[in-house]
Motif scaffolding. Structure first.
Motif, PDB file in Angstrom:
ATOM      1  N   LYS A  80       0.836  -1.187   0.000  1.00  0.00           N
ATOM      2  CA  LYS A  80       0.000   0.000   0.000  1.00  0.00           C
ATOM      3  C   LYS A  80       0.879   1.249   0.000  1.00  0.00           C
ATOM      4  CE  LYS A  80      -3.917  -2.074   2.443  1.00  0.00           C
ATOM      5  NZ  LYS A  80      -4.780  -2.007   3.639  1.00  0.00           N
ATOM      6  N   ILE A  81       0.412   2.289  -0.703  1.00  0.00           N
ATOM      7  CA  ILE A  81       1.156   3.550  -0.735  1.00  0.00           C
ATOM      8  C   ILE A  81       1.317   4.095   0.674  1.00  0.00           C
ATOM      9  CG2 ILE A  81       1.119   5.942  -1.564  1.00  0.00           C
ATOM     10  CD1 ILE A  81      -0.520   4.916  -3.967  1.00  0.00           C
ATOM     11  N   SER A  82       0.225   4.059   1.443  1.00  0.00           N
ATOM     12  CA  SER A  82       0.226   4.630   2.790  1.00  0.00           C
ATOM     13  C   SER A  82       1.194   3.910   3.717  1.00  0.00           C
ATOM     14  CB  SER A  82      -1.190   4.577   3.380  1.00  0.00           C
ATOM     15  OG  SER A  82      -1.693   3.248   3.381  1.00  0.00           O
ATOM     16  N   GLU A  83       1.424   2.635   3.491  1.00  0.00           N
ATOM     17  CA  GLU A  83       2.361   1.881   4.320  1.00  0.00           C
ATOM     18  C   GLU A  83       3.790   1.976   3.787  1.00  0.00           C
ATOM     19  OE1 GLU A  83       0.708  -2.028   4.377  1.00  0.00           O
ATOM     20  OE2 GLU A  83      -0.960  -1.471   5.698  1.00  0.00           O
ATOM     21  N   ALA A  84       3.906   2.018   2.469  1.00  0.00           N
ATOM     22  CA  ALA A  84       5.233   2.063   1.852  1.00  0.00           C
ATOM     23  C   ALA A  84       5.979   3.345   2.217  1.00  0.00           C
ATOM     24  CB  ALA A  84       5.112   1.935   0.337  1.00  0.00           C
ATOM     25  N   ILE A  85       5.276   4.471   2.199  1.00  0.00           N
ATOM     26  CA  ILE A  85       5.973   5.732   2.457  1.00  0.00           C
ATOM     27  C   ILE A  85       6.408   5.834   3.914  1.00  0.00           C
ATOM     28  CG2 ILE A  85       3.855   7.044   2.870  1.00  0.00           C
ATOM     29  CD1 ILE A  85       7.152   8.214   1.150  1.00  0.00           C
ATOM     30  N   VAL A  86       5.606   5.293   4.834  1.00  0.00           N
ATOM     31  CA  VAL A  86       6.015   5.260   6.247  1.00  0.00           C
ATOM     32  C   VAL A  86       7.262   4.392   6.397  1.00  0.00           C
ATOM     33  CG1 VAL A  86       5.340   4.460   8.545  1.00  0.00           C
ATOM     34  CG2 VAL A  86       3.724   5.756   7.155  1.00  0.00           C
ATOM     35  N   ARG A  87       7.280   3.253   5.708  1.00  0.00           N
ATOM     36  CA  ARG A  87       8.448   2.368   5.736  1.00  0.00           C
ATOM     37  C   ARG A  87       9.682   3.058   5.179  1.00  0.00           C
ATOM     38  NH1 ARG A  87      10.668   0.084   1.710  1.00  0.00           N
ATOM     39  NH2 ARG A  87       8.833   0.212   0.333  1.00  0.00           N
ATOM     40  N   GLU A  88       9.535   3.708   4.025  1.00  0.00           N
ATOM     41  CA  GLU A  88      10.679   4.373   3.399  1.00  0.00           C
ATOM     42  C   GLU A  88      11.247   5.476   4.287  1.00  0.00           C
ATOM     43  OE1 GLU A  88      12.454   3.962   0.756  1.00  0.00           O
ATOM     44  OE2 GLU A  88      11.362   2.470  -0.424  1.00  0.00           O
ATOM     45  N   VAL A  89      10.373   6.253   4.899  1.00  0.00           N
ATOM     46  CA  VAL A  89      10.837   7.334   5.777  1.00  0.00           C
ATOM     47  C   VAL A  89      11.656   6.765   6.933  1.00  0.00           C
ATOM     48  CG1 VAL A  89      10.072   9.064   7.462  1.00  0.00           C
ATOM     49  CG2 VAL A  89       9.073   9.016   5.177  1.00  0.00           C
ATOM     50  N   PHE A  90      11.175   5.679   7.511  1.00  0.00           N
ATOM     51  CA  PHE A  90      11.914   5.088   8.631  1.00  0.00           C
ATOM     52  C   PHE A  90      13.252   4.533   8.168  1.00  0.00           C
ATOM     53  CE2 PHE A  90      13.077   1.464  11.323  1.00  0.00           C
ATOM     54  CZ  PHE A  90      13.244   2.141  12.530  1.00  0.00           C
ATOM     55  N   GLU A  91      13.270   3.828   7.039  1.00  0.00           N
ATOM     56  CA  GLU A  91      14.513   3.238   6.559  1.00  0.00           C
ATOM     57  C   GLU A  91      15.554   4.307   6.243  1.00  0.00           C
ATOM     58  OE1 GLU A  91      12.508  -0.726   4.448  1.00  0.00           O
ATOM     59  OE2 GLU A  91      13.405   0.865   3.216  1.00  0.00           O
ATOM     60  N   CYS A  94       3.192  12.408  -0.575  1.00  0.00           N
ATOM     61  CA  CYS A  94       2.419  12.016   0.593  1.00  0.00           C
ATOM     62  C   CYS A  94       2.733  12.912   1.787  1.00  0.00           C
ATOM     63  CB  CYS A  94       2.728  10.566   0.963  1.00  0.00           C
ATOM     64  SG  CYS A  94       2.406   9.382  -0.350  1.00  0.00           S
ATOM     65  N   ARG A  95       1.696  13.375   2.457  1.00  0.00           N
ATOM     66  CA  ARG A  95       1.875  14.148   3.679  1.00  0.00           C
ATOM     67  C   ARG A  95       1.881  13.190   4.868  1.00  0.00           C
ATOM     68  NH1 ARG A  95       1.610  19.637   4.495  1.00  0.00           N
ATOM     69  NH2 ARG A  95       2.209  20.115   6.645  1.00  0.00           N
ATOM     70  N   LEU A  96       2.873  13.338   5.731  1.00  0.00           N
ATOM     71  CA  LEU A  96       3.003  12.517   6.919  1.00  0.00           C
ATOM     72  C   LEU A  96       3.154  13.400   8.147  1.00  0.00           C
ATOM     73  CD1 LEU A  96       3.993  10.584   4.515  1.00  0.00           C
ATOM     74  CD2 LEU A  96       5.212   9.335   6.291  1.00  0.00           C
ATOM     75  N   ASN A  97       2.752  12.880   9.274  1.00  0.00           N
ATOM     76  CA  ASN A  97       3.027  13.520  10.556  1.00  0.00           C
ATOM     77  C   ASN A  97       4.209  12.826  11.208  1.00  0.00           C
ATOM     78  OD1 ASN A  97       0.957  15.435  10.528  1.00  0.00           O
ATOM     79  ND2 ASN A  97      -0.514  14.051  11.481  1.00  0.00           N
ATOM     80  N   ALA A  98       5.147  13.606  11.720  1.00  0.00           N
ATOM     81  CA  ALA A  98       6.293  13.031  12.413  1.00  0.00           C
ATOM     82  C   ALA A  98       5.892  12.611  13.818  1.00  0.00           C
ATOM     83  CB  ALA A  98       7.429  14.042  12.464  1.00  0.00           C
ATOM     84  N   LEU A  99       6.256  11.401  14.200  1.00  0.00           N
ATOM     85  CA  LEU A  99       6.005  10.904  15.552  1.00  0.00           C
ATOM     86  C   LEU A  99       7.279  10.893  16.385  1.00  0.00           C
ATOM     87  CD1 LEU A  99       3.618   7.921  14.692  1.00  0.00           C
ATOM     88  CD2 LEU A  99       3.013  10.267  15.309  1.00  0.00           C
ATOM     89  N   SER A 100       8.406  11.183  15.755  1.00  0.00           N
ATOM     90  CA  SER A 100       9.690  11.309  16.457  1.00  0.00           C
ATOM     91  C   SER A 100      10.537  12.321  15.699  1.00  0.00           C
ATOM     92  CB  SER A 100      10.404   9.955  16.540  1.00  0.00           C
ATOM     93  OG  SER A 100      10.742   9.476  15.242  1.00  0.00           O
ATOM     94  N   GLU A 101      11.656  12.742  16.266  1.00  0.00           N
ATOM     95  CA  GLU A 101      12.476  13.764  15.605  1.00  0.00           C
ATOM     96  C   GLU A 101      13.948  13.398  15.502  1.00  0.00           C
ATOM     97  OE1 GLU A 101      12.062  17.859  16.434  1.00  0.00           O
ATOM     98  OE2 GLU A 101       9.934  17.752  16.905  1.00  0.00           O
ATOM     99  N   ASP A 102      14.391  12.397  16.223  1.00  0.00           N
ATOM    100  CA  ASP A 102      15.812  12.044  16.208  1.00  0.00           C
ATOM    101  C   ASP A 102      16.163  11.272  14.945  1.00  0.00           C
ATOM    102  OD1 ASP A 102      16.170  13.252  18.660  1.00  0.00           O
ATOM    103  OD2 ASP A 102      15.839  11.398  19.794  1.00  0.00           O
ATOM    104  N   ILE A 103      17.121  11.808  14.193  1.00  0.00           N
ATOM    105  CA  ILE A 103      17.590  11.161  12.965  1.00  0.00           C
ATOM    106  C   ILE A 103      18.438   9.946  13.313  1.00  0.00           C
ATOM    107  CG2 ILE A 103      18.939  11.431  10.853  1.00  0.00           C
ATOM    108  CD1 ILE A 103      16.472  13.142  10.802  1.00  0.00           C
ATOM    109  N   ASN A 104      18.135   8.818  12.687  1.00  0.00           N
ATOM    110  CA  ASN A 104      18.901   7.588  12.900  1.00  0.00           C
ATOM    111  C   ASN A 104      18.782   6.739  11.641  1.00  0.00           C
ATOM    112  OD1 ASN A 104      20.338   5.435  13.937  1.00  0.00           O
ATOM    113  ND2 ASN A 104      18.621   4.629  15.132  1.00  0.00           N
ATOM    114  N   ILE A 105      19.600   7.042  10.648  1.00  0.00           N
ATOM    115  CA  ILE A 105      19.511   6.393   9.333  1.00  0.00           C
ATOM    116  C   ILE A 105      19.665   4.878   9.469  1.00  0.00           C
ATOM    117  CG2 ILE A 105      20.590   6.193   7.058  1.00  0.00           C
ATOM    118  CD1 ILE A 105      21.517   9.120   7.418  1.00  0.00           C
ATOM    119  N   GLN A 106      18.702   4.148   8.911  1.00  0.00           N
ATOM    120  CA  GLN A 106      18.746   2.687   8.918  1.00  0.00           C
ATOM    121  C   GLN A 106      19.458   2.151   7.681  1.00  0.00           C
ATOM    122  OE1 GLN A 106      17.140   1.091  11.772  1.00  0.00           O
ATOM    123  NE2 GLN A 106      17.325   3.262  12.306  1.00  0.00           N
TER     124      GLN A 106
END
Length: 255
Positions: free
Chosen positions: A133-144, A175-187
């Motif tokens: 799903k687009i809505s799940e993929a973009i959340v995944r990509e942002v985290f990764e 896609c517009r997302l809301n941030a739930l955290s702010e600390d950068i930690n590249i996966q």
């Protein structure tokens, strides 16, 4: 013997699980099958071969089959028994998504890839995987790419690109997302060189950044866009994977 079945479109689907091992036996049974389906007035034959059966490709193409689509472990060929027989086209587009995501200080999240040829930054995001799903993929990509946890809000726009990779066009969803955290930690440290929160106006004015991406940030910072909704009675053999509507939403989904 070759086994095959008729589809609902006056076509034939060959069973790849029942193919003989010998090329000579394959050729004899193949010709018998062709005679049978031609005599029944069929229009199109579908033939999928696993990579382990690649030795049969030449025999099929010698009989007039052409390539239709290909995956890593199989290839599908077709034979039109009638010149104008219709075969559904293969996918024509790849799909990608970029994240427009701000923190509480109105800073935008941006990344720079290791393969980048310029010092500029871009929006985090990437390709949508098959069935994702687009809505799940973009959340995944942002985290990764950044280590930031986020939630999907909606689609604020999209762009299409002419022939891009592998002879296909590309559709890019913003896609517009809301941030739930702010600390950068590249996966994904193999792909991403840097991720950071950047002042919105600073990003827009920095000509090192892509003109298109700067325009995205400028135009979409306050946009509402399309929101993910739950469609009543979304049933049947081909249910909607995701639905996005604008306006008054009575069945909004909270991701």
């Amino acid at each position: 013997m070759f086994t095959f079945k008729f589809d609902n479109y006056n076509g034939v689907i060959i069973d790849k699980q029942a193919l003989p091992e010998s090329e000579a036996l394959f050729s004899d049974q193949f010709n018998d099958m062709l005679s049978t389906v031609k005599a029944q007035g069929k229009q199109l034959i579908w033939f999928t071969l696993a990579i382990e059966q690649a030795k049969f490709i030449q025999l099929a193409t010698d009989a007039g089959f052409v390539f239709h689509n290909c995956l890593e472990d199989e290839i599908t060929l077709i034979l039109r028994l009638k010149k104008d027989a219709y075969a559904p086209f293969v996918p024509t587009h790849s799909i990608g998504a970029g994240a427009v995501i701000f923190n509480q200080h109105q800073q935008i999240l941006v990344i720079r890839e290791k393969i980048a040829t310029s010092p500029g930054f871009k929006l985090p995001g990437g390709h949508i995987e098959l069935g994702e799903k687009i809505s799940e993929a973009i959340v995944r990509e942002v985290f990764e790419e950044t280590g930031i946890h986020s939630e999907f809000v909606g689609i604020q726009g999209f762009a299409s690109k002419e022939v891009f990779r592998f002879g296909k066009s590309n559709i890019y969803f913003l896609c517009r997302l809301n941030a739930l955290s702010e600390d950068i930690n590249i996966q994904d440290i193999d792909e991403i060189a840097e991720a950071k929160w950047c002042d919105m106006n600073t990003f827009i004015s920095d000509t090192n950044n892509s003109a298109f991406v700067r325009e995205i940030v400028k135009e979409l910072k306050d946009a509402q866009g399309l929101q993910l909704i739950d469609v009543p009675n979304n049933q049947g053999p081909h249910i909607k994977h995701e639905v996005f509507f604008a306006g008054n939403l009575t069945h909004k989904i909270t991701c």
